[in-house]
Design a protein around this motif. Sequence first.
Motif, mmCIF file in Angstrom:
data_model
loop_
_atom_site.group_PDB
_atom_site.id
_atom_site.type_symbol
_atom_site.label_atom_id
_atom_site.label_comp_id
_atom_site.label_asym_id
_atom_site.label_seq_id
_atom_site.Cartn_x
_atom_site.Cartn_y
_atom_site.Cartn_z
ATOM 1 N N GLY A 75 -16.639 -32.354 14.744
ATOM 2 C CA GLY A 75 -17.777 -31.980 13.853
ATOM 3 C C GLY A 75 -17.831 -30.435 13.392
ATOM 4 O O GLY A 75 -18.918 -30.062 13.244
ATOM 5 N N GLY A 76 -16.838 -29.998 13.099
ATOM 6 C CA GLY A 76 -16.942 -28.553 12.618
ATOM 7 C C GLY A 76 -17.480 -27.637 13.333
ATOM 8 O O GLY A 76 -18.066 -26.585 13.017
ATOM 9 N N GLY A 77 -17.169 -27.646 14.931
ATOM 10 C CA GLY A 77 -17.747 -26.919 15.708
ATOM 11 C C GLY A 77 -19.050 -27.330 16.273
ATOM 12 O O GLY A 77 -19.638 -26.416 17.069
ATOM 13 N N LEU A 78 -19.514 -28.533 15.803
ATOM 14 C CA LEU A 78 -20.920 -28.911 16.202
ATOM 15 C C LEU A 78 -21.135 -29.631 17.227
ATOM 16 O O LEU A 78 -22.062 -29.809 17.990
ATOM 17 C CB LEU A 78 -21.573 -29.081 15.032
ATOM 18 N N ILE A 79 -20.085 -30.706 17.413
ATOM 19 C CA ILE A 79 -20.019 -31.796 18.333
ATOM 20 C C ILE A 79 -18.922 -32.213 18.795
ATOM 21 O O ILE A 79 -17.885 -32.319 18.128
ATOM 22 C CB ILE A 79 -20.971 -32.992 18.215
ATOM 23 N N GLY A 80 -18.833 -32.747 20.258
ATOM 24 C CA GLY A 80 -17.698 -33.125 20.555
ATOM 25 C C GLY A 80 -17.372 -34.810 20.407
ATOM 26 O O GLY A 80 -18.497 -35.356 19.906
ATOM 27 N N GLY A 81 -16.238 -35.374 20.546
ATOM 28 C CA GLY A 81 -16.246 -36.772 20.553
ATOM 29 C C GLY A 81 -16.721 -37.679 21.677
ATOM 30 O O GLY A 81 -17.250 -37.113 22.686
ATOM 31 N N LEU A 82 -16.330 -38.974 21.673
ATOM 32 C CA LEU A 82 -16.919 -39.784 22.656
ATOM 33 C C LEU A 82 -15.861 -40.464 23.372
ATOM 34 O O LEU A 82 -16.038 -41.516 24.049
ATOM 35 C CB LEU A 82 -17.618 -40.944 22.073
ATOM 36 N N HIS A 83 -14.410 -40.068 23.268
ATOM 37 C CA HIS A 83 -13.454 -40.147 23.687
ATOM 38 C C HIS A 83 -13.554 -40.459 25.163
ATOM 39 O O HIS A 83 -12.595 -41.145 26.093
ATOM 40 C CB HIS A 83 -12.028 -39.600 23.409
#
Length: 437
Positions: A75-83
């Motif tokens: 998210g453009g430096g805002l949040i990581g993923g759910l992998h």
Amino acid sequence: MTFAAARVSTGDTAWLLAATALVLLMTPGLALFYGGMVRTKSVLNMLMMSFVSIALVTVVWLAAGYSLAFGDDVGGGLIGGLHQAGMRGLGPDSVHGTVPAVLFATFQLTFAIVTAALISGAVADRTKFSAWLVFVPLWTLLVYVPVTHWVWGPGGWILDKLGALDFAGGLPVEITSGASGLALCLVLGPRLGFKKDAMRPHNLPMVVLGAGLLWFGWFGFNAGSALGANGLAAAAFLNTLSAGCTGLLGWLFVEQRRDGHPTTLGAASGAVAGLVAITPSCGTVSLLGALVVGLAAGVVCSYAVSWKFRLNYDDSLDVVGVHLVGGVIGTLMIGLFAEKAMTGGAEGLFHGGGLAPLGKQFLAVVVVAVYAFSVTYGLGKLLDKTLGLRASEEQEHTGLDLTVHAETAYDHGVLGHGAPVSSSVLSSSSQKVKPQA
């Protein structure tokens, strides 16, 4: 993230295992610290708000929090993923740096736990326990997790784009908890009798014991953030000890000059203020810088805790005055005292780095504080409108220990064995509860 077991360092792993246990101990320590500071009628409720945070945050962190905070940025430096949701893909052979990835995730979990628990001190004596059970997991996902990704996650904007420094948690731990505590204070309003009734700590030995456990655990918090058994960990360890000492002395100096007497509560609070301030800077400043950081926090925070009476916000146990103010001091002073020998490159204003590092630290502080305050205020309002966030006047007057948990901290009588408690018993608890012979 790699998956080569041969890269694991047994020394680093052993130290981080110990550091993780130390940080987890901070939450029971905080429970005692806060529990001693409230009045007798709400001490068990205060303990419960910390202890239940261990369970709530653990479930949320394992389900999604770790992946969103430390997963690859989406998210453009805002949040990581759910992998990695549900800790998917992480096993005994997964490695983060030189330690097992599951250990790194657990270490970071203990940070999330104590951060959520910190907020409880700002709203002591008047918060619905049922609402707290909902607030903690939502706050962890909406506030703590995103800010942690910004500061420490791969691709986080504060780490990679802004370049501000935070070694062990001034931004995601101290400033988020302090700003969020202020937001909830404003949503809830002051306690009954605020600025009229004496609301002194009921058990100062418990406060000192809690502060001591916090200080002990803080070595894992700060030195553990080096993620290795190395010289940086040793330097952070010494800086942590030193800043706690000067924070304590600074607070007592102010009390002596202002009030004519140094207090036990002041000593405990001053040590915590120094520890709060050194948290972001323990791995970036020299020993001299650490001494100055701790002293500044002890002096400034000793005045900041009285702001609530002038500004009319009821921060019950001084979370705003110590954690928000102390966190701001420690984070900003990185821009003044950071040394290349500690950071590996970045230097503060006093070591030739110019004003740019201070500006980066200031921007990070403002954005994190505003974000945490705004989201928490909105979440608090939502819970207040739906579940009700504040305990009733009867519960607050009688005490949350008896009315919510059907227990008392110091009287062991007819209520302590799980029997149903009627409203008539609760309303006349002072007559009905008798100590055992």
